[in-house]
Design an enzyme around this catalytic site. Structure first.
Site, PDB file in Angstrom:
ATOM      1  N   CYS A   1       8.228   3.754   5.930  1.00 51.81           N
ATOM      2  CA  CYS A   1       7.195   3.528   4.510  1.00 51.81           C
ATOM      3  C   CYS A   1       7.923   3.086   3.407  1.00 51.81           C
ATOM      4  O   CYS A   1       7.088   2.547   2.348  1.00 51.81           O
ATOM      5  CB  CYS A   1       6.240   4.835   4.422  1.00 51.81           C
ATOM      6  SG  CYS A   1       7.426   6.204   3.735  1.00 51.81           S
TER       7      CYS A   1
ATOM      8  N   CYS B   1      -3.195   4.899   9.584  1.00 49.34           N
ATOM      9  CA  CYS B   1      -1.936   4.443   9.983  1.00 49.34           C
ATOM     10  C   CYS B   1      -1.055   5.178  11.057  1.00 49.34           C
ATOM     11  O   CYS B   1       0.089   4.677  11.248  1.00 49.34           O
ATOM     12  CB  CYS B   1      -0.972   4.108   8.802  1.00 49.34           C
ATOM     13  SG  CYS B   1      -1.549   2.978   7.515  1.00 49.34           S
TER      14      CYS B   1
ATOM     15  N   CYS C   1       0.992  -1.252   0.024  1.00 51.14           N
ATOM     16  CA  CYS C   1      -0.029   0.048  -0.007  1.00 51.14           C
ATOM     17  C   CYS C   1       0.979   1.373  -0.005  1.00 51.14           C
ATOM     18  O   CYS C   1       0.690   1.961  -0.900  1.00 51.14           O
ATOM     19  CB  CYS C   1      -0.869   0.013   1.153  1.00 51.14           C
ATOM     20  SG  CYS C   1      -2.070   1.507   1.323  1.00 51.14           S
TER      21      CYS C   1
END
Length: 243
Positions: free
Chosen positions: A226, A201, A115
């Protein structure tokens, strides 16, 4: 200039000196990426205040906090400068959502990283496509994995020189600069969010918790990243900085 020359030139300079020299050497070939965190607002201010040609870029993942969008607007209103916005490719995101649903990042680390890759890494690659210098708001204090990072390094995956002009700033240093210069900041910082990413998140942190403990808090991994600053699964190490 080669990598070593750039490192020797920029490493001893402070924020505004570093940005001024980068602007002089590279102008629009330099890109600063902001997620509208406190550190990023400090660097954005220094770029806009001095009318540097450095491009200011942000990645809109589509899952940001309302407060982040409000700060984006306030920043545009204050400085009257452009902030380039890059979005995920529909051709990447739509099949991922069709297969996995909107919140699959909670299901596994692999799906969370996929994602992030779709929403952040791919748009970032587009933003940096013609750039020669990538400026970030990374600070050593943000996590243990960033403690040995150099101020200037080579991102070998993207083949671009990265500069972290406030690498040695503390959280208190950052607040001091923001307050002294009356820089707009994300109101979530006043509510226990030192590190702010996508809304699903990110949570608040408790006293004594790591700076990035609120990012992907359901994962057991010690490293909370990330993928924007990773090469082959780890942060770009100092040894990979080449002339």
């Amino acid at each position: 200039m080669n990598m070593t020359e750039i490192s020797n030139l920029l490493t001893p300079l402070n924020l505004e000196q570093s940005l001024g020299k980068i602007n002089e050497l590279y102008g629009k070939d330099a890109v600063f990426t902001t997620s509208f965190g406190l550190e990023d607002q400090a660097i954005t201010h220094a770029i806009f205040k001095n009318n540097y040609s450095i491009r200011v870029v942000t990645l809109d993942t589509g899952r940001l906090f309302r407060e982040t969008y409000e700060l984006h607007r306030l920043t545009l209103d204050k400085y009257g400068k452009q902030i380039e916005t890059y979005f995920p490719n529909a051709s990447d995101l739509e099949p991922f959502l069709l297969k996995n649903g909107p919140d699959s990042f909670y299901a596994s680390i692999e799906q969370r990283k996929e994602c992030c890759h779709i929403r952040k890494v791919i748009p970032l690659d587009r933003a940096l496509k013609s750039a020669k210098i990538w400026i970030t708001g990374i600070r050593k204090e943000q996590s243990g994995t960033r403690g040995d990072m150099p101020k200037v390094e080579l991102d070998v995956a993207k083949d671009i020189i990265k500069v972290h002009p406030i690498l040695d700033w503390t959280w208190e240093d950052t607040w001091t600069y923001v307050r002294e210069n009356h820089i707009p900041y994300n109101s979530l910082h006043d509510k226990g969010y030192p590190s702010i990413g996508c809304a699903p998140c990110t949570r608040t942190i408790e006293p004594g918790e790591d700076f990035r403990a609120g990012r992907w808090w359901w994962e057991n991994e010690n490293t909370k990243e990330c993928g924007l600053h990773w090469v082959d699964g780890k942060l770009t190490p100092k040894k990979e900085m080449k002339a």
